[in-house]
Design a protein around this motif. Structure first.
Motif, PDB file in Angstrom:
ATOM      1  N   ASP A 253     -33.792  11.016  55.691  1.00  0.00           N
ATOM      2  CA  ASP A 253     -35.078  10.684  56.294  1.00  0.00           C
ATOM      3  C   ASP A 253     -36.160  10.575  55.221  1.00  0.00           C
ATOM      4  N   GLU A 254     -36.103  11.453  54.218  1.00  0.00           N
ATOM      5  CA  GLU A 254     -37.080  11.420  53.122  1.00  0.00           C
ATOM      6  C   GLU A 254     -36.936  10.135  52.312  1.00  0.00           C
ATOM      7  N   VAL A 255     -35.698   9.733  51.995  1.00  0.00           N
ATOM      8  CA  VAL A 255     -35.465   8.502  51.235  1.00  0.00           C
ATOM      9  C   VAL A 255     -36.016   7.292  51.990  1.00  0.00           C
ATOM     10  N   LEU A 256     -35.756   7.238  53.290  1.00  0.00           N
ATOM     11  CA  LEU A 256     -36.246   6.116  54.099  1.00  0.00           C
ATOM     12  C   LEU A 256     -37.767   6.143  54.208  1.00  0.00           C
ATOM     13  N   ALA A 257     -38.329   7.338  54.357  1.00  0.00           N
ATOM     14  CA  ALA A 257     -39.790   7.471  54.451  1.00  0.00           C
ATOM     15  C   ALA A 257     -40.458   6.999  53.164  1.00  0.00           C
ATOM     16  N   ARG A 263     -41.836   3.096  47.851  1.00  0.00           N
ATOM     17  CA  ARG A 263     -41.143   3.785  46.756  1.00  0.00           C
ATOM     18  C   ARG A 263     -39.640   3.725  47.012  1.00  0.00           C
ATOM     19  N   GLU A 264     -38.993   2.785  46.344  1.00  0.00           N
ATOM     20  CA  GLU A 264     -37.584   2.521  46.606  1.00  0.00           C
ATOM     21  C   GLU A 264     -36.682   3.521  45.881  1.00  0.00           C
ATOM     22  N   THR A 265     -35.480   3.698  46.391  1.00  0.00           N
ATOM     23  CA  THR A 265     -34.522   4.647  45.824  1.00  0.00           C
ATOM     24  C   THR A 265     -33.208   3.937  45.531  1.00  0.00           C
ATOM     25  N   ALA A 266     -32.654   4.208  44.342  1.00  0.00           N
ATOM     26  CA  ALA A 266     -31.365   3.642  43.968  1.00  0.00           C
ATOM     27  C   ALA A 266     -30.339   4.757  43.818  1.00  0.00           C
ATOM     28  N   ASN A 267     -29.105   4.452  44.217  1.00  0.00           N
ATOM     29  CA  ASN A 267     -27.961   5.352  44.002  1.00  0.00           C
ATOM     30  C   ASN A 267     -28.153   6.731  44.635  1.00  0.00           C
ATOM     31  N   PHE A 268     -28.581   6.723  45.896  1.00  0.00           N
ATOM     32  CA  PHE A 268     -28.671   7.971  46.650  1.00  0.00           C
ATOM     33  C   PHE A 268     -27.344   8.170  47.382  1.00  0.00           C
ATOM     34  N   GLU A 269     -26.743   9.315  47.172  1.00  0.00           N
ATOM     35  CA  GLU A 269     -25.409   9.566  47.709  1.00  0.00           C
ATOM     36  C   GLU A 269     -25.483  10.536  48.896  1.00  0.00           C
ATOM     37  N   PHE A 270     -24.799  10.157  49.972  1.00  0.00           N
ATOM     38  CA  PHE A 270     -24.778  11.023  51.156  1.00  0.00           C
ATOM     39  C   PHE A 270     -23.559  10.650  52.005  1.00  0.00           C
ATOM     40  N   PRO A 271     -23.141  11.533  52.901  1.00  0.00           N
ATOM     41  CA  PRO A 271     -21.989  11.213  53.756  1.00  0.00           C
ATOM     42  C   PRO A 271     -22.433  10.628  55.100  1.00  0.00           C
ATOM     43  N   ASN A 285     -28.692   2.118  48.128  1.00  0.00           N
ATOM     44  CA  ASN A 285     -29.939   1.609  47.559  1.00  0.00           C
ATOM     45  C   ASN A 285     -30.864   1.276  48.720  1.00  0.00           C
ATOM     46  N   ALA A 286     -31.999   1.971  48.784  1.00  0.00           N
ATOM     47  CA  ALA A 286     -32.960   1.754  49.876  1.00  0.00           C
ATOM     48  C   ALA A 286     -34.110   0.894  49.361  1.00  0.00           C
ATOM     49  N   THR A 287     -34.237  -0.317  49.907  1.00  0.00           N
ATOM     50  CA  THR A 287     -35.219  -1.291  49.438  1.00  0.00           C
ATOM     51  C   THR A 287     -36.256  -1.542  50.528  1.00  0.00           C
ATOM     52  N   THR A 288     -37.520  -1.539  50.121  1.00  0.00           N
ATOM     53  CA  THR A 288     -38.612  -1.797  51.059  1.00  0.00           C
ATOM     54  C   THR A 288     -38.532  -3.234  51.576  1.00  0.00           C
ATOM     55  N   ARG A 289     -38.675  -3.367  52.887  1.00  0.00           N
ATOM     56  CA  ARG A 289     -38.677  -4.697  53.499  1.00  0.00           C
ATOM     57  C   ARG A 289     -40.118  -5.058  53.840  1.00  0.00           C
ATOM     58  N   ARG A 290     -40.542  -6.246  53.442  1.00  0.00           N
ATOM     59  CA  ARG A 290     -41.946  -6.633  53.629  1.00  0.00           C
ATOM     60  C   ARG A 290     -42.068  -7.899  54.460  1.00  0.00           C
ATOM     61  N   GLY A 291     -43.214  -8.005  55.145  1.00  0.00           N
ATOM     62  CA  GLY A 291     -43.496  -9.167  55.965  1.00  0.00           C
ATOM     63  C   GLY A 291     -44.139 -10.269  55.156  1.00  0.00           C
ATOM     64  N   ASP A 294     -46.914  -9.312  52.816  1.00  0.00           N
ATOM     65  CA  ASP A 294     -46.532  -8.241  51.900  1.00  0.00           C
ATOM     66  C   ASP A 294     -46.663  -6.855  52.528  1.00  0.00           C
ATOM     67  N   GLU A 295     -46.872  -6.800  53.842  1.00  0.00           N
ATOM     68  CA  GLU A 295     -46.945  -5.497  54.504  1.00  0.00           C
ATOM     69  C   GLU A 295     -45.538  -4.947  54.721  1.00  0.00           C
ATOM     70  N   VAL A 296     -45.420  -3.624  54.628  1.00  0.00           N
ATOM     71  CA  VAL A 296     -44.122  -2.978  54.810  1.00  0.00           C
ATOM     72  C   VAL A 296     -43.739  -3.037  56.284  1.00  0.00           C
ATOM     73  N   ILE A 297     -42.547  -3.579  56.555  1.00  0.00           N
ATOM     74  CA  ILE A 297     -42.114  -3.677  57.951  1.00  0.00           C
ATOM     75  C   ILE A 297     -40.818  -2.909  58.195  1.00  0.00           C
ATOM     76  N   GLY A 298     -40.248  -2.372  57.131  1.00  0.00           N
ATOM     77  CA  GLY A 298     -39.010  -1.619  57.325  1.00  0.00           C
ATOM     78  C   GLY A 298     -38.299  -1.371  56.009  1.00  0.00           C
ATOM     79  N   VAL A 299     -37.024  -1.071  56.116  1.00  0.00           N
ATOM     80  CA  VAL A 299     -36.190  -0.774  54.943  1.00  0.00           C
ATOM     81  C   VAL A 299     -34.840  -1.471  55.107  1.00  0.00           C
ATOM     82  N   ILE A 300     -34.342  -2.019  54.013  1.00  0.00           N
ATOM     83  CA  ILE A 300     -32.974  -2.533  53.970  1.00  0.00           C
ATOM     84  C   ILE A 300     -32.152  -1.573  53.107  1.00  0.00           C
ATOM     85  N   GLY A 301     -31.077  -1.071  53.659  1.00  0.00           N
ATOM     86  CA  GLY A 301     -30.188  -0.190  52.917  1.00  0.00           C
ATOM     87  C   GLY A 301     -28.884  -0.909  52.602  1.00  0.00           C
ATOM     88  N   VAL A 302     -28.612  -1.061  51.299  1.00  0.00           N
ATOM     89  CA  VAL A 302     -27.350  -1.659  50.858  1.00  0.00           C
ATOM     90  C   VAL A 302     -26.482  -0.522  50.339  1.00  0.00           C
TER      91      VAL A 302
END
Length: 464
Positions: A253-257, A263-271, A285-291, A294-302
């Motif tokens: 939840d913190e990584v997504l928040a 503030r994007e996060t790379a190589n976060f490991e979890f089960p 890898n949690a990447t900010t998704r923008r409209g 350029d407004e933040v509208i969500g997150v894309i997690g690869v």
């Protein structure tokens, strides 16, 4: 200025710099006023100043902005024109000239509507300009412009009121866009978007998306096959609450928040656990998704399923641990050196034979500290050969221990490499052959005695 004021000639708004005690420059605007005595005689000067440093900085910034704006208008990749209150051209940038084929010299001072707009559109364009001259601006007004040589362009126009420093209307600035090409670009953008959508859906990696509330908006085929939840089962559900195990909910939840504030996060490991309870290790890898604005509208997690990698890693760690214990407890002296010849391994048997405990050996130069002078050159050559990949087997040298005991050691020098095959040092596996040499010497002595006995016996002896 002061001398003039001392003869009664006062000065207003004289600008000059003064420097503070600490060397900072301050811009001063001064009024120098004559000071007079009771009989009206001049007795000095009173200077009333105003610190205009900040005003000057603001003025310079305004000039810079105005200059930047002029260059922007001239070099912009969009047709920009300006008209005055009478509708005559005051601005005509390069792009306007390029599209219309009328140069700035040919347009300046001429009525825009009467000279450069097609008759069918003159009335509507005139209304847009009049509205802007009355303070009512128009966005996205579409009309057809015909160039000097008959080619037509569809232009999307924003008509903006132009004002002076006091807010008075002085004209109109029109920023256009040739949407003939834009329509082609939009079609291409749609194709790219469609390709991206297909890429996400068919990628060989789990990809999910969430909105600003944490609810699933993307769930590709790999995420479905990996976790067992279909896209229909996942869409609209809260990702953390529905699909993340309790132990990791807070961290995920913190990584997504963080990604939701840019503030994007790379190589976060979890089960993550599948629909059927199987644990899968995910590297995310949690990447900010923008409209579009350029407004933040969500997150894309690869993600990447690293379950098998983790299992292999654990097996490698187990093997490495077993190897470490084997080296440490082996009944043969084993040492390791790095690229500089410094000791990195020193097992129990090496310590036992040499009399030097591991703590005294680690980090020391092997040849200089633990090899007898007579053998240093040859041992150094063997190590150098191993450090370039030329390994040596059955190299014999004499080792003198801390307590002056000598041991004959038979050495195999093996190149040590990292996971990529790069040479990192040498491992030497030795064998204490002191006793063996003594036994061999005794055996040779007995054999020699037997040979002499046979040869000198006072009896015929033969062998077949």
């Amino acid at each position: 200025v002061l001398a003039s004021a001392l003869i009664g000639k006062e000065t207003a708004n004289f600008e000059f710099p003064m420097f503070t005690k600490f060397g900072e420059r301050r811009e001063i605007l001064l009024n120098a006023t004559t000071r007079r005595g009771p009989s009206d005689e001049v007795i000095g000067v009173i200077g009333v100043g105003q610190d205009i440093t900040q005003i000057r900085e603001i003025t310079k910034e305004q000039e810079r902005v105005a200059d930047d704006l002029s260059r922007l208008i001239e070099s912009a990749n969009a047709p920009i024109f300006g008209v005055d209150l009478a509708g005559c051209v005051t601005e005509w940038n390069r792009k306007a000239a390029e599209i219309s084929r009328f140069t700035a010299k040919e347009t300046m001072g001429k009525n825009l509507v009467q000279n450069f707009i097609e008759p069918d559109y003159r009335k509507s364009v005139e209304e847009v300009l009049q509205d802007a001259l009355g303070g009512k601006e128009t966005a996205n007004f579409e009309f057809v412009l015909k160039s000097k040589f008959g080619r037509t362009f569809t232009v999307l126009l924003n008509a903006t009121t132009r004002r002076d420093g006091k807010g008075n209307i002085t004209g109109v600035v029109g920023v256009g866009q040739d949407i003939t090409e834009l329509n082609q670009v939009l079609a291409e953008s749609k194709r790219v978007a469609d390709d991206l959508t297909r890429l996400i859906d068919t990628a060989n990696a789990p990809i999910f998306g969430i909105d600003a509330s944490g609810n699933v908006t993307e769930w590709n085929a790999k995420a479905s096959s990996l976790l067992g939840y279909s896209k229909e089962e996942a869409m609209g559900r809260n990702l953390v609450q529905r699909f993340i195990t309790e132990e990791f909910k807070a961290s995920v939840d913190e990584v997504l928040a963080m990604a939701l504030i840019g503030r994007e996060t790379a190589n976060f490991e979890f089960p993550m656990f599948t629909k059927f309870g199987e644990r899968r290790e995910i590297l995310l890898n949690a990447t900010t998704r923008r409209g579009p604005n350029d407004e933040v509208i969500g997150v894309i997690g690869v993600g990447q399923d690293i379950t098998q990698i983790r299992e292999i890693t654990k097996e490698q760690e187990r093997v490495a641990d077993d190897l470490s214990r084997l080296i440490e407890s082996a009944n043969a002296p084993i040492f390791g050196v790095d690229l500089k010849g410094m000791v990195t391994e020193w097992n129990q048997k090496a310590a036992e034979i040499s009399g030097y405990p591991k703590e005294q050996a680690m980090g020391k130069n092997l040849v200089q500290n633990f090899i007898q002078p007579a053998y240093r050159k040859s041992v150094a050559n063997v190590l150098q050969d191993a450090l370039v990949g030329r390994e040596t087997a059955n190299f014999e040298f004499v080792l003198k221990s801390k307590h002056d005991e000598t041991f004959t050691v038979l050495l195999n020098a093996t190149t040590r490499r990292d996971a990529k095959g790069g040479i990192t040092g040498v491992v030497g596996v030795g064998q204490d052959i002191t006793e063996l040499n003594q036994v061999l010497a005794a055996s040779k002595r007995v054999a020699d005695d037997l040979t002499r006995l046979i040869d000198t016996a006072n009896a015929p002896i033969f062998g077949i």
